[in-house]
Design a protein around this motif. Sequence first.
Motif, PDB file in Angstrom:
ATOM      1  N   ALA A  65      37.915  42.531  59.896  1.00 46.29           N
ATOM      2  CA  ALA A  65      38.762  42.708  61.082  1.00 46.29           C
ATOM      3  C   ALA A  65      40.142  43.212  60.658  1.00 46.29           C
ATOM      4  O   ALA A  65      40.520  44.345  60.947  1.00 46.29           O
ATOM      5  CB  ALA A  65      38.882  41.407  61.857  1.00 46.29           C
ATOM      6  N   ASP A  66      40.903  42.374  59.941  1.00 46.08           N
ATOM      7  CA  ASP A  66      42.248  42.735  59.491  1.00 46.08           C
ATOM      8  C   ASP A  66      42.788  41.606  58.624  1.00 46.08           C
ATOM      9  O   ASP A  66      42.137  40.569  58.473  1.00 46.08           O
ATOM     10  CB  ASP A  66      43.174  42.971  60.688  1.00 46.08           C
ATOM     11  N   ILE A  67      43.987  41.815  58.093  1.00 46.02           N
ATOM     12  CA  ILE A  67      44.678  40.807  57.279  1.00 46.02           C
ATOM     13  C   ILE A  67      45.991  40.470  57.973  1.00 46.02           C
ATOM     14  O   ILE A  67      46.712  41.362  58.425  1.00 46.02           O
ATOM     15  CB  ILE A  67      44.941  41.327  55.850  1.00 46.02           C
ATOM     16  N   PHE A  68      46.286  39.175  58.046  1.00 48.51           N
ATOM     17  CA  PHE A  68      47.488  38.692  58.719  1.00 48.51           C
ATOM     18  C   PHE A  68      48.241  37.748  57.786  1.00 48.51           C
ATOM     19  O   PHE A  68      47.616  36.954  57.081  1.00 48.51           O
ATOM     20  CB  PHE A  68      47.108  37.942  60.004  1.00 48.51           C
ATOM     21  N   ARG A  82      47.984  33.977  53.948  1.00 46.93           N
ATOM     22  CA  ARG A  82      47.360  35.273  54.224  1.00 46.93           C
ATOM     23  C   ARG A  82      45.944  35.004  54.720  1.00 46.93           C
ATOM     24  O   ARG A  82      45.160  34.347  54.033  1.00 46.93           O
ATOM     25  CB  ARG A  82      47.292  36.138  52.982  1.00 46.93           C
ATOM     26  N   LEU A  83      45.644  35.491  55.912  1.00 46.59           N
ATOM     27  CA  LEU A  83      44.305  35.355  56.486  1.00 46.59           C
ATOM     28  C   LEU A  83      43.601  36.704  56.430  1.00 46.59           C
ATOM     29  O   LEU A  83      44.050  37.665  57.059  1.00 46.59           O
ATOM     30  CB  LEU A  83      44.375  34.919  57.946  1.00 46.59           C
ATOM     31  N   ALA A 116      50.790  29.336  63.055  1.00 43.59           N
ATOM     32  CA  ALA A 116      51.547  30.597  63.123  1.00 43.59           C
ATOM     33  C   ALA A 116      50.697  31.792  62.704  1.00 43.59           C
ATOM     34  O   ALA A 116      50.723  32.845  63.354  1.00 43.59           O
ATOM     35  CB  ALA A 116      52.792  30.496  62.247  1.00 43.59           C
ATOM     36  N   ALA A 117      49.941  31.657  61.635  1.00 43.57           N
ATOM     37  CA  ALA A 117      49.108  32.779  61.174  1.00 43.57           C
ATOM     38  C   ALA A 117      48.041  33.102  62.208  1.00 43.57           C
ATOM     39  O   ALA A 117      47.743  34.275  62.473  1.00 43.57           O
ATOM     40  CB  ALA A 117      48.474  32.460  59.829  1.00 43.57           C
ATOM     41  N   LEU A 120      49.178  35.305  65.102  1.00 45.41           N
ATOM     42  CA  LEU A 120      49.141  36.751  64.857  1.00 45.41           C
ATOM     43  C   LEU A 120      47.770  37.321  65.197  1.00 45.41           C
ATOM     44  O   LEU A 120      47.649  38.410  65.758  1.00 45.41           O
ATOM     45  CB  LEU A 120      49.474  37.050  63.390  1.00 45.41           C
ATOM     46  N   VAL A 121      46.718  36.578  64.872  1.00 44.36           N
ATOM     47  CA  VAL A 121      45.354  37.016  65.177  1.00 44.36           C
ATOM     48  C   VAL A 121      45.144  37.020  66.693  1.00 44.36           C
ATOM     49  O   VAL A 121      44.590  37.981  67.244  1.00 44.36           O
ATOM     50  CB  VAL A 121      44.307  36.127  64.482  1.00 44.36           C
ATOM     51  N   PHE A 122      45.593  35.972  67.371  1.00 46.09           N
ATOM     52  CA  PHE A 122      45.470  35.909  68.836  1.00 46.09           C
ATOM     53  C   PHE A 122      46.180  37.110  69.468  1.00 46.09           C
ATOM     54  O   PHE A 122      45.637  37.739  70.375  1.00 46.09           O
ATOM     55  CB  PHE A 122      46.075  34.604  69.373  1.00 46.09           C
ATOM     56  N   ASP A 123      47.403  37.412  68.990  1.00 47.01           N
ATOM     57  CA  ASP A 123      48.147  38.554  69.534  1.00 47.01           C
ATOM     58  C   ASP A 123      47.384  39.855  69.306  1.00 47.01           C
ATOM     59  O   ASP A 123      47.297  40.705  70.200  1.00 47.01           O
ATOM     60  CB  ASP A 123      49.537  38.654  68.893  1.00 47.01           C
TER      61      ASP A 123
END
Length: 132
Positions: A65-68, A82-83, A116-117, A120-123
Amino acid sequence: MKLIDKLAWIHLQDKRILSVRSHGKERFYMPGGKREENESDAEALIREIKEELMVDLIPETLKFADIFEAPADGRAEGVTVRLTCYFGEYTGNLQPSSEIAEFAWLTYDDKDKISAANLLVFDWLEEKGLLS
């Protein structure tokens, strides 16, 4: 900067995201965890999801998906998490394991309940129209 490198599983159902809460913690997060030595992302994520939710991710359905990155909740200043996130399907019935107090299907309106991390995924998911 100290970095906590984690993998996370994004699983959506009816515009809600599967989230878990550990015993003794207030905030929810996406299921997943840290790699063990010499594990690939897929191997680690499959192992962690089995440990947390007693289901088997289907390896061929895992999709990056991505890295956050964000400040780590409940850690000293300067600690970042880092997710690295993946979508994927599973087999079995979701059940919280001994390390997980509960799981929930959260919406974008539940942002105040997550780390918090994960925010970022929710956004990111909201921007893509996947949460509402």
